[in-house]
Design an enzyme around this catalytic site. Sequence first.
Site, PDB file in Angstrom:
ATOM      1  N   LYS A  57       0.867  -1.184   0.000  1.00 31.93           N
ATOM      2  CA  LYS A  57       0.000   0.000   0.000  1.00 31.93           C
ATOM      3  C   LYS A  57       0.893   1.220   0.000  1.00 31.93           C
ATOM      4  O   LYS A  57       2.056   1.137   0.389  1.00 31.93           O
ATOM      5  CB  LYS A  57      -0.880   0.013   1.260  1.00 31.93           C
TER       6      LYS A  57
HETATM    7  P1  NAD Z   1     -13.039   7.537  -2.367  1.00 30.50           P
HETATM    8  O1  NAD Z   1     -12.002   8.573  -2.222  1.00 30.50           O
HETATM    9  O2  NAD Z   1     -13.626   7.274  -3.710  1.00 30.50           O
HETATM   10  O3  NAD Z   1     -14.256   7.813  -1.348  1.00 30.50           O
HETATM   11  C1  NAD Z   1     -14.040   8.023   0.012  1.00 30.50           C
HETATM   12  C2  NAD Z   1     -15.357   8.438   0.642  1.00 30.50           C
HETATM   13  O4  NAD Z   1     -15.181   8.543   2.064  1.00 30.50           O
HETATM   14  C3  NAD Z   1     -15.866   9.802   0.175  1.00 30.50           C
HETATM   15  O5  NAD Z   1     -17.268   9.755   0.010  1.00 30.50           O
HETATM   16  C4  NAD Z   1     -15.513  10.710   1.339  1.00 30.50           C
HETATM   17  O6  NAD Z   1     -16.337  11.839   1.440  1.00 30.50           O
HETATM   18  C5  NAD Z   1     -15.731   9.770   2.501  1.00 30.50           C
HETATM   19  N1  NAD Z   1     -15.085  10.236   3.725  1.00 30.50           N
HETATM   20  C6  NAD Z   1     -13.821  10.696   3.876  1.00 30.50           C
HETATM   21  N2  NAD Z   1     -13.616  11.073   5.138  1.00 30.50           N
HETATM   22  C7  NAD Z   1     -14.771  10.858   5.797  1.00 30.50           C
HETATM   23  C8  NAD Z   1     -15.184  11.059   7.134  1.00 30.50           C
HETATM   24  N3  NAD Z   1     -14.339  11.553   8.033  1.00 30.50           N
HETATM   25  N4  NAD Z   1     -16.452  10.698   7.475  1.00 30.50           N
HETATM   26  C9  NAD Z   1     -17.306  10.203   6.568  1.00 30.50           C
HETATM   27  N5  NAD Z   1     -16.961   9.998   5.281  1.00 30.50           N
HETATM   28  C10 NAD Z   1     -15.717  10.320   4.900  1.00 30.50           C
HETATM   29  O7  NAD Z   1     -12.387   6.199  -1.774  1.00 30.50           O
HETATM   30  P2  NAD Z   1     -12.784   4.683  -2.085  1.00 30.50           P
HETATM   31  O8  NAD Z   1     -11.895   4.193  -3.164  1.00 30.50           O
HETATM   32  O9  NAD Z   1     -14.253   4.542  -2.200  1.00 30.50           O
HETATM   33  O10 NAD Z   1     -12.290   3.979  -0.740  1.00 30.50           O
HETATM   34  C11 NAD Z   1     -13.104   3.899   0.427  1.00 30.50           C
HETATM   35  C12 NAD Z   1     -12.593   2.769   1.294  1.00 30.50           C
HETATM   36  O11 NAD Z   1     -12.637   1.558   0.563  1.00 30.50           O
HETATM   37  C13 NAD Z   1     -11.150   2.908   1.785  1.00 30.50           C
HETATM   38  O12 NAD Z   1     -11.032   2.306   3.053  1.00 30.50           O
HETATM   39  C14 NAD Z   1     -10.374   2.095   0.764  1.00 30.50           C
HETATM   40  O13 NAD Z   1      -9.126   1.652   1.259  1.00 30.50           O
HETATM   41  C15 NAD Z   1     -11.346   0.960   0.554  1.00 30.50           C
HETATM   42  N6  NAD Z   1     -11.158   0.203  -0.679  1.00 30.50           N
HETATM   43  C16 NAD Z   1     -11.189   0.812  -1.902  1.00 30.50           C
HETATM   44  C17 NAD Z   1     -11.043   0.046  -3.058  1.00 30.50           C
HETATM   45  C18 NAD Z   1     -11.139   0.626  -4.447  1.00 30.50           C
HETATM   46  O14 NAD Z   1     -11.145  -0.151  -5.414  1.00 30.50           O
HETATM   47  N7  NAD Z   1     -11.267   1.929  -4.616  1.00 30.50           N
HETATM   48  C19 NAD Z   1     -10.813  -1.339  -2.957  1.00 30.50           C
HETATM   49  C20 NAD Z   1     -10.801  -1.931  -1.699  1.00 30.50           C
HETATM   50  C21 NAD Z   1     -10.969  -1.147  -0.577  1.00 30.50           C
END
Ligand code: NAD
Length: 419
Positions: free
Chosen positions: A105
């Site tokens: 990561k």
């Molecule tokens: P993203 O940047 O697309 O979205 C993040 C979301 O979280 C946004 O809606 C943001 O407003 C919200 N957020 C941020 N801080 C916040 C807070 N303090 N309170 C409430 N909401 C808050 O990110 P993503 O890619 O959707 O990733 C989200 C999670 O999923 C992370 O933990 C990431 O590691 C995990 N993840 C993502 C993927 C992927 O393919 N993108 C794969 C596996 C896991």
Amino acid sequence: MAKLSVYKTVMVQFNKAADLMGLDPEIRKILSMTTNEIEVNFPVVMDSGCVKMFTGYRVQHNNVLGPYKGGLRFHPAVNIDEVRALAAWMTWKTAIAGIPYGGAKGGIQMEPWEYSRGELERITRRFTFALGSNIGPEYDIPAPDVNTNSQIMAWIMDTYLQMMPPQERNRSVHVVTGKPVESGGSLGRTKATGQGLVYVLEAWAKEHGFNLDGATYIIQGFGNVGSWAARLLKPLGAVLVAVEDHSGAMVNPDGIDPDALAEYVAAEGRIQGFAGGEPVDHQTFFSTRADFFIPAALEGQITAETAPWLNVRLVVEGANGPTDIDGDRILREKGIELLPDVLMNAGGVVVSYFEWLQNKRSEMWDLEEVDAKLVKQILGAYRRVRDAVRKYGTDWRTAAYVVALGRLERVYKERGIFP
Ligand code: NAD
């Protein structure tokens, strides 16, 4: 209990599973540590002409099963402890998913919303340059995570290719996954994490008499993972009754339309101001009565403070590490079932693997093929974890770890420890 660091949280989860399954003590030592931790400080020229220094990280946790694999995050809370934890979760996740990858990561500690598009591009390219040969298509393959997307991946790929001899460029496009489709990405990658979550949730619901049609849920985070999970749950009849992101929270007992909200967020970058719900505070959001909760934002959200507020039957982890050790315990005490991150959000890395394979073979799969392969792979993972739940009589998180550690242990035993 004092609040643990994110990496210590991983280690508590790890040790619980290792004890339960009797993990070989020598292999336990190896898996308790990361392999490489790269920290780079690099300068970027801002639009104003001033130079600003940035700090970026890449932590490579383990690669016994294949190349290091994991996302890059742009967020002010990025630090070495968080990246270590996220890298370890990737090692478990790829092992559970049954794909030939290790775990890594990375990220940059920054507020991405404070920079222009040009600055973001220069920051991304300079970070890629600073990482140099620490990433590579057969060595360590980044992907999108919080605040990074397919555009950022295209810049990383392009920068990496510029550092190679021209003859090698076209066979190195798989240095990142999650690219735009026109630049070598895979159909279905953008929705893959949400899609995987929904496939597994459907399978679990069927086996547990949990009717998704008409079920209510709340979701935290409406970015890639959260918005796609919600949009894919809509045709199954599940009703979104509350949502929270970094800008605030809203409820609507009659249902919030995920497609309309996703369109609004694509334009505005936040849920605040969307007309389909009543604004509420953080505690009211967490206390909303619903059948299930999908945390899909950041780690450490379900804690000693917030877990007592939850009024749901099931937590479906879309984010990595949304539940800390106290949160897990309180959910168990309240009889709330939990389906863990390392299984529920593995769809993203599975389709990243498909993108990587397509690039290596110069192929382009249609969406039906990607989805058919994803459902097969992710339900295989689901069944392995479910069987471990039954065999060990334990919770789903610990069972998922047992599956991962079992696979890693077998491979270490087959290969031996050099020399
Ligand atoms: P993203 O940047 O697309 O979205 C993040 C979301 O979280 C946004 O809606 C943001 O407003 C919200 N957020 C941020 N801080 C916040 C807070 N303090 N309170 C409430 N909401 C808050 O990110 P993503 O890619 O959707 O990733 C989200 C999670 O999923 C992370 O933990 C990431 O590691 C995990 N993840 C993502 C993927 C992927 O393919 N993108 C794969 C596996 C896991």
